[in-house]
Design a protein around this motif. Sequence first.
Motif, PDB file in Angstrom:
ATOM      1  N   GLU A  47       0.836  -1.192   0.000  1.00 57.96           N
ATOM      2  CA  GLU A  47       0.000   0.000   0.000  1.00 57.96           C
ATOM      3  C   GLU A  47       0.877   1.251   0.000  1.00 57.96           C
ATOM      4  OE1 GLU A  47      -2.544  -0.237   3.365  1.00 57.96           O
ATOM      5  OE2 GLU A  47      -3.677  -1.964   2.611  1.00 57.96           O
ATOM      6  N   ASP A  48       0.258   2.381  -0.340  1.00 52.79           N
ATOM      7  CA  ASP A  48       0.929   3.688  -0.279  1.00 52.79           C
ATOM      8  C   ASP A  48       2.184   3.752  -1.138  1.00 52.79           C
ATOM      9  OD1 ASP A  48      -1.000   4.592   1.574  1.00 52.79           O
ATOM     10  OD2 ASP A  48       0.127   3.712   3.227  1.00 52.79           O
ATOM     11  N   LEU A  49       2.189   3.062  -2.257  1.00 48.91           N
ATOM     12  CA  LEU A  49       3.285   3.199  -3.212  1.00 48.91           C
ATOM     13  C   LEU A  49       3.134   4.504  -3.983  1.00 48.91           C
ATOM     14  CD1 LEU A  49       3.354  -0.431  -4.662  1.00 48.91           C
ATOM     15  CD2 LEU A  49       5.098   0.605  -3.179  1.00 48.91           C
ATOM     16  N   PRO A  50       4.245   5.057  -4.502  1.00 45.48           N
ATOM     17  CA  PRO A  50       4.124   6.245  -5.357  1.00 45.48           C
ATOM     18  C   PRO A  50       3.217   5.955  -6.545  1.00 45.48           C
ATOM     19  CG  PRO A  50       6.414   5.866  -4.742  1.00 45.48           C
ATOM     20  CD  PRO A  50       5.649   4.662  -4.283  1.00 45.48           C
ATOM     21  N   GLU A  51       2.389   6.914  -6.920  1.00 44.01           N
ATOM     22  CA  GLU A  51       1.437   6.710  -8.005  1.00 44.01           C
ATOM     23  C   GLU A  51       2.090   6.743  -9.383  1.00 44.01           C
ATOM     24  OE1 GLU A  51      -1.586   5.783  -7.894  1.00 44.01           O
ATOM     25  OE2 GLU A  51      -1.925   5.888  -5.740  1.00 44.01           O
ATOM     26  N   ALA A  52       3.318   7.239  -9.461  1.00 44.21           N
ATOM     27  CA  ALA A  52       4.041   7.256 -10.732  1.00 44.21           C
ATOM     28  C   ALA A  52       4.748   5.917 -10.930  1.00 44.21           C
ATOM     29  CB  ALA A  52       5.063   8.389 -10.754  1.00 44.21           C
ATOM     30  N   ASP A  53       4.518   5.277 -12.065  1.00 47.30           N
ATOM     31  CA  ASP A  53       5.054   3.929 -12.256  1.00 47.30           C
ATOM     32  C   ASP A  53       6.571   3.898 -12.312  1.00 47.30           C
ATOM     33  OD1 ASP A  53       5.100   5.157 -14.829  1.00 47.30           O
ATOM     34  OD2 ASP A  53       5.111   3.185 -15.782  1.00 47.30           O
ATOM     35  N   ASP A  54       7.209   4.966 -12.832  1.00 49.78           N
ATOM     36  CA  ASP A  54       8.668   4.932 -12.937  1.00 49.78           C
ATOM     37  C   ASP A  54       9.338   4.979 -11.566  1.00 49.78           C
ATOM     38  OD1 ASP A  54       7.883   7.562 -12.480  1.00 49.78           O
ATOM     39  OD2 ASP A  54       9.155   8.430 -14.041  1.00 49.78           O
ATOM     40  N   ILE A  55       8.728   5.709 -10.611  1.00 52.70           N
ATOM     41  CA  ILE A  55       9.299   5.772  -9.268  1.00 52.70           C
ATOM     42  C   ILE A  55       9.125   4.428  -8.557  1.00 52.70           C
ATOM     43  CG2 ILE A  55       9.155   6.908  -7.024  1.00 52.70           C
ATOM     44  CD1 ILE A  55       8.265   9.431  -8.471  1.00 52.70           C
ATOM     45  N   THR A  56       7.926   3.870  -8.641  1.00 53.39           N
ATOM     46  CA  THR A  56       7.690   2.568  -8.005  1.00 53.39           C
ATOM     47  C   THR A  56       8.525   1.474  -8.660  1.00 53.39           C
ATOM     48  OG1 THR A  56       5.475   3.121  -7.232  1.00 53.39           O
ATOM     49  CG2 THR A  56       5.941   0.806  -7.571  1.00 53.39           C
ATOM     50  N   MET A  57       8.678   1.523  -9.989  1.00 53.38           N
ATOM     51  CA  MET A  57       9.511   0.529 -10.659  1.00 53.38           C
ATOM     52  C   MET A  57      10.956   0.644 -10.201  1.00 53.38           C
ATOM     53  SD  MET A  57       9.766  -2.028 -12.760  1.00 53.38           S
ATOM     54  CE  MET A  57       8.382  -2.102 -13.905  1.00 53.38           C
ATOM     55  N   GLY A  58      11.442   1.869 -10.012  1.00 53.51           N
ATOM     56  CA  GLY A  58      12.798   2.045  -9.510  1.00 53.51           C
ATOM     57  C   GLY A  58      12.979   1.408  -8.149  1.00 53.51           C
ATOM     58  N   ALA A  59      11.989   1.602  -7.263  1.00 54.19           N
ATOM     59  CA  ALA A  59      12.058   1.006  -5.927  1.00 54.19           C
ATOM     60  C   ALA A  59      12.014  -0.516  -6.005  1.00 54.19           C
ATOM     61  CB  ALA A  59      10.910   1.534  -5.074  1.00 54.19           C
ATOM     62  N   TYR A  60      11.166  -1.034  -6.875  1.00 58.35           N
ATOM     63  CA  TYR A  60      11.025  -2.487  -7.031  1.00 58.35           C
ATOM     64  C   TYR A  60      12.329  -3.112  -7.515  1.00 58.35           C
ATOM     65  CZ  TYR A  60       9.698  -6.798  -9.511  1.00 58.35           C
ATOM     66  OH  TYR A  60       9.634  -8.073  -9.993  1.00 58.35           O
ATOM     67  N   LEU A  61      12.956  -2.509  -8.522  1.00 60.23           N
ATOM     68  CA  LEU A  61      14.184  -3.076  -9.070  1.00 60.23           C
ATOM     69  C   LEU A  61      15.334  -2.962  -8.078  1.00 60.23           C
ATOM     70  CD1 LEU A  61      13.899  -1.763 -12.736  1.00 60.23           C
ATOM     71  CD2 LEU A  61      13.462  -4.091 -11.905  1.00 60.23           C
TER      72      LEU A  61
END
Length: 379
Positions: free
Chosen positions: A149-163
């Motif tokens: 929950e509460d992940l950044p709504e921008a996919d590039d920011i969340t993808m950066g965190a995931y990777l």
Amino acid sequence: MKRNAIDVSVAIMTHPRRRAEAEALAASRPELDATVVVDPDPEGPGNLHCAAAAWAARRPEATHHLVLQDDCRLSERFTSTVLDFTERYPHQALSLFTYWATGTAAALRTAAAAGCRVAEVRESYFPTVAAILPSHLADGFAEFVSDHEDLPEADDITMGAYLYWRGVKRLAVVPSPVEHTGTVSLAGNDYQGDRESVCFEDDADPAGLTWDAAEPDAISGLDPTRPGQDHGYRAHRNLPTRFFVAPWTHRHGAKALAAIGAEDAEATRDEAIAAFLESAPTASPQQLSSLWLAGFTFGADLTATPVRTYAPEGPRTPNRLPLDAAEAVKLLEEPVLGQSLRTTAKGLGAFADEPADTAALTEFYRAAVASGAAHSRED
């Protein structure tokens, strides 16, 4: 897209307001057999849920999954470039588009100078205009989004965190097989000006560049989205220590020149700006100073700063840096590096109230690179 052991499925993510553009993109390249994925939460604040759905749309038997945003233009060599890139780096996260005014763009300019097509993504986010992940990472991203929950709504920011969480190396390519079409940003990114590629593949032949990756110790670039400062910078890579340090240190203006022992070059900069303003009096002195600084420090690094290279398989191709001053200036005539200078000059010029002529700005930038390459310094 298939070649040998590589099998890439494709999805195009879109908003209902731009569904027609996505379908037109899919129809224009039938060989991709792309699936159009429409945002399941179109009234939401960002594109994260659309991205999660697009990454979940992997064809079951595919080894890799490619997600394109709807405002992409694909190069003529798109398919072969994607397969070449993926075959050489099958386990990494691969970005196919780099905005000209990013640290990754600066790293790619240095990579091209070194004779390479690949560099690591410099930003904490991961560019998602066009990106490829191995199948397990594509599947895992959708799970990551649903589990947190509460992940950044921008996919590039969340993808950066995931990777980062998965410990995945993130790579970008030059020239880019994808160009941004310049449509109005639904994510509010219009403040970034002309969001074109650092170098689009249709505009520059990469012949002579290898698929090795470059790891520069220093890069020089521009960030015109930050007001109130000289937008030109030089950044150097910090060595790891047992204490936390930022991976890169950025210096702007006089501090950037001092870092390379070129404090006396400020007079050269002022003379170059004054000469440009004589023929273009409405040009922005701050923008000219920024462009000159980025060019001068880039030129200085071409003649003094080594670049490490690596290859995923087999021996590395020896890179070309550092060069002597004459060779560095000659290097600017090569297609990829020459085009990357033009896109930088054009992009920066678009931020001015009265944009200066791109050709004139490009020559100003080139002259700054040559001046930096020729500058005598003690390191």
